[in-house]
Design a protein around this motif. Structure first.
Motif, PDB file in Angstrom:
ATOM      1  N   ALA A   1     -31.240-129.201   9.225  1.00 60.45           N
ATOM      2  CA  ALA A   1     -32.676-128.939   9.077  1.00 60.45           C
ATOM      3  C   ALA A   1     -33.450-130.229   8.815  1.00 60.45           C
ATOM      4  N   GLU A   2     -32.893-131.105   7.974  1.00 65.46           N
ATOM      5  CA  GLU A   2     -33.552-132.385   7.692  1.00 65.46           C
ATOM      6  C   GLU A   2     -33.570-133.279   8.927  1.00 65.46           C
ATOM      7  N   ILE A   3     -32.476-133.269   9.692  1.00 61.02           N
ATOM      8  CA  ILE A   3     -32.422-134.048  10.931  1.00 61.02           C
ATOM      9  C   ILE A   3     -33.501-133.546  11.896  1.00 61.02           C
ATOM     10  N   ALA A   4     -33.576-132.230  12.049  1.00 54.21           N
ATOM     11  CA  ALA A   4     -34.568-131.641  12.949  1.00 54.21           C
ATOM     12  C   ALA A   4     -35.986-132.004  12.514  1.00 54.21           C
ATOM     13  N   GLU A   5     -36.222-131.992  11.218  1.00 51.74           N
ATOM     14  CA  GLU A   5     -37.554-132.337  10.704  1.00 51.74           C
ATOM     15  C   GLU A   5     -37.897-133.795  11.017  1.00 51.74           C
ATOM     16  N   ILE A   6     -36.957-134.695  10.811  1.00 52.61           N
ATOM     17  CA  ILE A   6     -37.187-136.116  11.100  1.00 52.61           C
ATOM     18  C   ILE A   6     -37.446-136.329  12.584  1.00 52.61           C
ATOM     19  N   LEU A   7     -36.699-135.621  13.439  1.00 52.48           N
ATOM     20  CA  LEU A   7     -36.842-135.772  14.883  1.00 52.48           C
ATOM     21  C   LEU A   7     -37.995-134.955  15.456  1.00 52.48           C
ATOM     22  N   ALA A   8     -38.573-134.092  14.629  1.00 57.58           N
ATOM     23  CA  ALA A   8     -39.648-133.187  15.076  1.00 57.58           C
ATOM     24  C   ALA A   8     -39.166-132.329  16.256  1.00 57.58           C
ATOM     25  N   CYS A   9     -37.991-131.720  16.064  1.00 54.64           N
ATOM     26  CA  CYS A   9     -37.435-130.826  17.079  1.00 54.64           C
ATOM     27  C   CYS A   9     -36.909-129.578  16.380  1.00 54.64           C
ATOM     28  N   ASP A  10     -36.452-128.596  17.161  1.00 56.09           N
ATOM     29  CA  ASP A  10     -35.896-127.397  16.530  1.00 56.09           C
ATOM     30  C   ASP A  10     -34.457-127.663  16.096  1.00 56.09           C
ATOM     31  N   GLN A  11     -33.958-126.802  15.224  1.00 58.69           N
ATOM     32  CA  GLN A  11     -32.623-127.008  14.648  1.00 58.69           C
ATOM     33  C   GLN A  11     -31.521-126.912  15.695  1.00 58.69           C
ATOM     34  N   SER A  12     -31.699-126.066  16.710  1.00 57.05           N
ATOM     35  CA  SER A  12     -30.645-125.940  17.728  1.00 57.05           C
ATOM     36  C   SER A  12     -30.514-127.230  18.537  1.00 57.05           C
ATOM     37  N   THR A  13     -31.624-127.910  18.807  1.00 54.98           N
ATOM     38  CA  THR A  13     -31.575-129.198  19.506  1.00 54.98           C
ATOM     39  C   THR A  13     -30.866-130.234  18.637  1.00 54.98           C
ATOM     40  N   ALA A  14     -31.195-130.252  17.349  1.00 54.25           N
ATOM     41  CA  ALA A  14     -30.550-131.187  16.422  1.00 54.25           C
ATOM     42  C   ALA A  14     -29.057-130.891  16.319  1.00 54.25           C
ATOM     43  N   GLU A  15     -28.703-129.602  16.264  1.00 59.41           N
ATOM     44  CA  GLU A  15     -27.294-129.223  16.164  1.00 59.41           C
ATOM     45  C   GLU A  15     -26.524-129.624  17.425  1.00 59.41           C
ATOM     46  N   GLU A  16     -27.116-129.417  18.602  1.00 64.68           N
ATOM     47  CA  GLU A  16     -26.464-129.819  19.852  1.00 64.68           C
ATOM     48  C   GLU A  16     -26.262-131.336  19.887  1.00 64.68           C
ATOM     49  N   GLY A  17     -27.272-132.075  19.477  1.00 57.50           N
ATOM     50  CA  GLY A  17     -27.164-133.530  19.452  1.00 57.50           C
ATOM     51  C   GLY A  17     -26.078-133.993  18.499  1.00 57.50           C
ATOM     52  N   LEU A  18     -25.979-133.328  17.341  1.00 53.69           N
ATOM     53  CA  LEU A  18     -24.956-133.670  16.357  1.00 53.69           C
ATOM     54  C   LEU A  18     -23.560-133.360  16.888  1.00 53.69           C
ATOM     55  N   ILE A  19     -23.402-132.223  17.538  1.00 50.22           N
ATOM     56  CA  ILE A  19     -22.105-131.850  18.122  1.00 50.22           C
ATOM     57  C   ILE A  19     -21.694-132.869  19.183  1.00 50.22           C
ATOM     58  N   ASP A  20     -22.646-133.283  20.019  1.00 51.25           N
ATOM     59  CA  ASP A  20     -22.353-134.306  21.029  1.00 51.25           C
ATOM     60  C   ASP A  20     -21.922-135.613  20.376  1.00 51.25           C
ATOM     61  N   LEU A  21     -22.603-135.974  19.296  1.00 52.07           N
ATOM     62  CA  LEU A  21     -22.286-137.215  18.588  1.00 52.07           C
ATOM     63  C   LEU A  21     -20.901-137.152  17.950  1.00 52.07           C
ATOM     64  N   ILE A  22     -20.570-136.020  17.343  1.00 56.28           N
ATOM     65  CA  ILE A  22     -19.241-135.829  16.742  1.00 56.28           C
ATOM     66  C   ILE A  22     -18.166-135.966  17.817  1.00 56.28           C
ATOM     67  N   ALA A  23     -18.391-135.349  18.963  1.00 55.93           N
ATOM     68  CA  ALA A  23     -17.426-135.420  20.065  1.00 55.93           C
ATOM     69  C   ALA A  23     -17.298-136.853  20.574  1.00 55.93           C
ATOM     70  N   GLU A  24     -18.423-137.559  20.676  1.00 60.02           N
ATOM     71  CA  GLU A  24     -18.394-138.950  21.141  1.00 60.02           C
ATOM     72  C   GLU A  24     -17.565-139.830  20.198  1.00 60.02           C
ATOM     73  N   TYR A  25     -17.753-139.646  18.897  1.00 56.07           N
ATOM     74  CA  TYR A  25     -16.972-140.428  17.930  1.00 56.07           C
ATOM     75  C   TYR A  25     -15.489-140.089  18.034  1.00 56.07           C
ATOM     76  N   ALA A  26     -15.154-138.836  18.255  1.00 54.34           N
ATOM     77  CA  ALA A  26     -13.754-138.429  18.368  1.00 54.34           C
ATOM     78  C   ALA A  26     -13.110-139.040  19.612  1.00 54.34           C
ATOM     79  N   HIS A  27     -13.852-139.131  20.704  1.00 56.17           N
ATOM     80  CA  HIS A  27     -13.295-139.649  21.955  1.00 56.17           C
ATOM     81  C   HIS A  27     -13.187-141.168  21.978  1.00 56.17           C
ATOM     82  N   ARG A  28     -14.059-141.860  21.257  1.00 56.50           N
ATOM     83  CA  ARG A  28     -13.998-143.323  21.316  1.00 56.50           C
ATOM     84  C   ARG A  28     -13.061-143.916  20.273  1.00 56.50           C
ATOM     85  N   ASN A  29     -12.435-143.074  19.468  1.00 59.64           N
ATOM     86  CA  ASN A  29     -11.461-143.542  18.482  1.00 59.64           C
ATOM     87  C   ASN A  29     -12.034-144.671  17.624  1.00 59.64           C
ATOM     88  N   SER A  30     -13.180-144.415  17.051  1.00 60.77           N
ATOM     89  CA  SER A  30     -13.929-145.385  16.256  1.00 60.77           C
ATOM     90  C   SER A  30     -13.409-145.452  14.822  1.00 60.77           C
TER      91      SER A  30
END
Length: 158
Positions: A23-52
């Motif tokens: 909810a805080e991420i969505a507020e900062i980005l001025a978007c809805d929570q589902s958009t923020a959640e999708e972006g976060l899921i993509d980011l989590i997956a990206e970190y998992a794949h790049r072995n960071s």
């Protein structure tokens, strides 16, 4: 999902330095929570794949960007915090009362707390500011304390 949303979420997690809710991420980005959640899921997956060395971790208070556990030994080598037992106990008292006056802390811990307070301030774990009446100082933990000990909510310590 827009790559730009994921990049912005990554920047938010990095800059925030502590757990943040969707909810805080969505507020900062001025978007809805589902958009923020999708972006976060993509980011989590990206970190998992790049072995960071970094990962997105979910805590009770939200999501945070942090160093993976297997690199914790680097923190010990690179972050100077050789705190003795007395300084750690003084830091714990400050964290539990946060904020606390220096005079109250000295009553609790004794006069040996003065050099420990100075050490904690120098290492960046405690902030010291004069009270408005000028008699003592307010002591409170800093963002470095929260990051180093990975404690987002001090109320859970009590």
């Amino acid at each position: 999902m827009s790559e730009l949303v994921s990049q912005k979420i990554e920047a938010i997690l990095y800059l925030k330095g502590q757990a943040i809710t969707i909810a805080e991420i969505a507020e900062i980005l001025a978007c809805d929570q589902s958009t923020a959640e999708e972006g976060l899921i993509d980011l989590i997956a990206e970190y998992a794949h790049r072995n960071s060395a970094l990962e997105i971790a979910e805590t009770d208070t939200g999501f945070s960007l942090r160093l993976r556990e297997e690199f914790a030994d680097l923190v010990q080598k690179l972050v100077p915090s050789d705190l003795g037992r007395g300084a750690l106990r003084t830091l714990a008292a400050i964290a539990l009362k946060n904020p606390i006056t220096q005079s109250e802390l000295v009553e609790l811990r004794g006069s040996g707390a003065y050099p420990q307070i100075q050490e904690l301030v120098e290492q960046g774990f405690v902030r010291k500011r004069r009270q408005s009446d000028g008699r003592s100082y307010w002591l409170q933990v800093t963002e470095k304390f929260h990051q180093y000990f990975e404690i987002d909510d001090l109320s859970k310590l009590v």
